[in-house]
Design an enzyme around this catalytic site. Structure first.
Site, PDB file in Angstrom:
ATOM      1  CG  PHE B 113     -18.434 -11.804  -8.504  1.00 33.17           C
ATOM      2  CD1 PHE B 113     -19.248 -12.911  -8.720  1.00 33.17           C
ATOM      3  CD2 PHE B 113     -17.119 -11.832  -8.979  1.00 33.17           C
ATOM      4  CE1 PHE B 113     -18.772 -14.021  -9.394  1.00 33.17           C
ATOM      5  CE2 PHE B 113     -16.641 -12.943  -9.650  1.00 33.17           C
ATOM      6  CZ  PHE B 113     -17.468 -14.045  -9.867  1.00 33.17           C
ATOM      7  CD  GLN B 114     -14.772 -15.029  -7.479  1.00 32.55           C
ATOM      8  OE1 GLN B 114     -13.779 -14.302  -7.518  1.00 32.55           O
ATOM      9  NE2 GLN B 114     -14.807 -16.224  -8.059  1.00 32.55           N
ATOM     10  CE  LYS B 163      -8.911  -6.410  -8.524  1.00 36.22           C
ATOM     11  NZ  LYS B 163      -9.802  -6.965  -9.564  1.00 36.22           N
ATOM     12  CG  MET B 480     -11.123 -46.536   9.486  1.00 35.79           C
ATOM     13  SD  MET B 480     -10.279 -47.953  10.250  1.00 35.79           S
ATOM     14  CE  MET B 480      -8.605 -47.314  10.418  1.00 35.79           C
TER      15      MET B 480
END
Lengths: 174, 573
Positions: B113-114, B163, B480
């Site tokens: 996850f992530q 982590k 632009m």
């Protein structure tokens, strides 16, 4: 034209990815690449063969990578340059002896012999390998595997004694 | 007894040791451990609303302060949202350290996850990056990251920390000496090259000093001006170097390049010598490279050897720090003058440049009945502030006009996204600049298209008490892009309409805790700005509905030679 670059890099995880990513990002073509340890366990040597005219930029961009310690370009006369190749060729049992004999002229060794094939191992400079391939082509090449080029600069003091490659017979074109 | 710390505490300690005052960031799962010790730290954390915003805040902070900007984000989407600001900082050589959380080492490679391969993704957009897999490596990695970001050619460095590594403990030891055998940036220029450069400058009758962003990164403005005066060198300042020499200085020619002024562009084209300092011959400056400055010899001074010869071969390359080398040149030139050398006569060159300036000034026309022209708004802001402000721009027409029409008198008062051209840069970068320089007025001059990309960071500004001003130039289009479609796509307008009425910028600003103002006509521009400038306690958004059909001139069309500059709309074929 092919140029050989020898890059001394810190032996850290991912350093090869950094080098190849930089080449991809800058649009430089890699012809072959080989990486291996050096006498200093903290360093690795990457040998890269590149095409193209942008040598100055390639060397500068290599130096720009934080893990690159030294970059050397080796001209054809300045380095000992080697590749290794495995070639599997058709081999009619009647021709086997002849093939092994002519291969020995190139210092190529048979490393696997089957019912109808022989596999040769050969090392040398690129020209030497290509001459050998030309010979093998007459028998029929089934498959081949070739390493990237590796190189070391020639020692200036002993330059004259360095052999061009394993002393080899040139193929007679006739 | 050595102190036992978690990796997370060691990280925050390491940031404190680098004298970090502020971190811009957004927390999340993998970086959670680092957000606990930050509560007890002297480091201020500013919670952005999007990691891209946090990254540009760090960039604005670094631009304005000259220090390293720090941004923190979590793994996966947090890290991928940082890619734009990292590449932006890479292109403009802005020192940033990004710290990202990563999934635990045991999960790396399992599509956790992530999880994202942050190290790999960020490699080409950083000067260097780290994946720290041993907790004991944290102090050294942070020290190296700050060293790499701030020395040599500055740039972004990312440190990715899983982590579990943040949660492990180590015996704190101050990091040792930095050991980077492959990284030794040159500072002093080679004396022989310096002498050769002065030889060329002495011989030149049509020199131009071409100052790039490297002059500002090396704090080299004062040195630059002194040298320009000593050697009588007319000086152009690229988009990244605006303010390196005061625009009011008699030797200042302003900005060259695609939307530069006629004199700056043509001076480079006609020069017999370009002294490039901290500039990289960017395509926006050179136009078609093989037609650029065809008669000029090149002295190229840059801290990054790879820039020298990349686009244009240098006659005299000098590798090193811009300010140091300018000072070396000054010293050498003074020595030569003492010995009786003198410059080639520059009178007729300076007079030619002066005549061009008079004949081809930047100009626009403000009809009192409207519509409002952006150039007018920019000039009014300048008039009412006396130019005493840090101006931050997004990317597009408003950016070019701000660069053209704001008279820059000091270095580091112009912050914009030059190399990458990142729309949405202005609001977050202005927030970062204001955090770095709280006593200075910080004004974002933004377009409506840019504003809509990152405007949510105004919530960050109002909640964190960062009272920036944002002038939204609302021409209800991607101006632009529209200009190019008009000039090069036969007026077939595609996907450029932003509408003039949605959103309601005043209401939007108020909803985010800012003051919202609107000037409906040219006569309201001044009074509305005065109201805005009187507010000091919260951010202000001022909307200027602008002419949707205005175009930026001069213009060198992409891929054209700088000889073919279109000075104004009347010159259009």
């Amino acid at each position: 034209m092919n140029h050989v670059i020898s890059a001394l890099v810190e032996n850290k995880p991912g350093v090869l990815a950094r080098v190849s990513s930089m080449f991809a990002r800058r649009g430089f073509n890699i012809h072959s690449l080989a990486v291996g340890p050096t006498v200093d366990p903290n360093m690795s040597l990457i040998t890269i063969v590149v095409d193209g005219p942008e040598m100055e930029q390639i060397i500068k961009q290599l130096y720009k990578l934080v893990n690159t310690v030294k970059v050397t370009e080796l001209g054809p006369e300045e380095g000992v340059i080697r590749e290794i190749m495995l070639v599997r060729v058709n081999s009619d049992p009647t021709k086997r002896a002849e093939m092994i004999e002519s291969a020995s002229v190139f210092s190529a060794r048979p490393v696997d012999v089957g019912a109808a094939t022989i596999t040769f191992e050969i090392s040398g400079d690129p020209e030497h390998l290509s001459n050998f391939l030309e010979l093998m082509r007459t028998y029929g090449i089934i498959e081949l595997a070739q390493s990237g080029r590796i190189a070391l600069p020639k020692d200036r003091k002993t330059k004259r004694h360095t052999t061009a490659s394993t002393k080899s017979a040139r193929m007679d074109p006739s | 007894m050595p102190e036992t710390l978690t990796g997370a505490s060691a990280l925050i300690r390491a940031l404190e040791n680098e004298k970090v005052e502020v971190v811009f960031g957004v927390p999340g799962g993998a970086i959670l451990p680092a957000y606990d010790p930050i509560l007890d730290s002297t480091v201020r954390h500013i919670l952005a609303r999007h990691e891209q915003g946090a990254g540009h805040m760090a960039s604005g902070y670094a631009h304005a302060s000259g220090k390293v900007g720090v941004v923190m984000a979590t793994s996966g989407p947090g890290a991928t949202n940082l890619i734009t600001p990292l590449q932006d900082a890479m292109m403009d050589s802005i020192p940033i350290v990004a710290i990202t959380g990563q999934v635990p080492t045991t999960s790396i490679g399992y599509d956790a996850f992530q999880e994202a391969h942050t190290w790999g993704i960020s490699m080409p957009v950083t000067k260097h990056n780290y994946l720290v897999t041993e907790v004991s490596d944290i102090p050294n990695a942070i020290k190296e990251a700050f060293h790499l970001a701030s020395t040599g050619r500055p740039g972004p460095v990312l440190v990715d920390i899983p982590k579990d590594v943040l949660n492990q403990t180590l015996d704190w030891q101050s990091p040792g000496k930095i050991d980077l055998p492959g990284y030794r940036p040159s500072i002093k220029g080679h004396p022989k090259q310096v002498r050769s450069a002065v030889d060329l400058i002495l011989e030149s009758s049509r020199p131009v000093l071409y100052a790039g962003g490297g002059v500002l990164r090396s704090n080299g403005s004062e040195s630059l001006v002194r040298f320009a005066e000593l050697a009588a060198l007319p000086t152009v300042t690229t988009l990244m170097a605006r303010g390196a020499i005061p625009d009011s200085h008699p030797l200042a020619l302003g900005m060259p390049g695609m939307h530069g002024n006629y004199t700056a562009i043509t001076a480079m084209q006609k020069a017999d010598l370009l002294v490039a300092v901290g500039a990289r011959f960017d395509d926006r400056v050179t136009g078609r490279p093989d037609a650029f400055a065809p008669e000029a010899k090149i002295i190229h001074i840059d801290v990054d050897p790879a820039e020298i010869g990349k686009v244009r071969k240098a006659d005299v390359p000098i590798v090193g720090d811009a300010r140091t080398i300018i000072d070396q040149l000054t010293e050498e030139a003074e020595l030569r003058i003492e010995k009786g050398a003198h410059w080639m006569d520059r009178e007729s060159w300076l007079e030619t440049l002066h005549n061009w300036k008079r004949k081809h000034p930047l100009s626009y026309n403000q009809d009192p009945e409207g519509p409002i022209q952006m150039q007018y708004v920019i000039e009014q802001i300048h008039r009412l502030t006396g130019g005493e402000a840090i101006v931050v721009a997004g990317v597009g027409q408003h950016q070019m006009w701000a660069s053209q029409f704001w008279g820059f008198e000091r270095p580091n008062t112009w912050i914009n996204s030059g190399g990458l051209g990142t729309m949405g840069y202005a609001v977050p970068a202005a927030i970062g600049a204001k955090v770095a320089e709280p006593d200075q007025l910080v004004i974002a001059i933004d377009g409506d298209g840019c504003f809509q990309m990152t405007l949510q960071e105004l919530i960050t500004a109002s909640i964190e008490g960062i009272p920036i001003k944002v002038a939204v130039m609302n021409n209800s289009s991607l101006g632009m892009v529209k200009q190019w479609q008009r000039l090069f796509y036969d007026e077939r307008y595609s996907a450029i309409d932003l509408t003039s009425h949605t959103p309601d910028y005043v209401g939007l600003a108020e909803s985010m805790g800012c003051i919202g103002l609107r000037a409906k006509s040219p006569s309201e521009v001044g009074p509305t700005l005065e109201k805005a400038l009187a507010v000091t306690d919260r951010p202000v958004v001022i909307e200027f509905p602008c002419d949707p059909d205005a175009m930026v001139f001069p213009m060198v069309p992409a891929g054209a030679s700088n000889d073919d500059v279109i000075v104004s709309a009347e010159d259009l074929p």
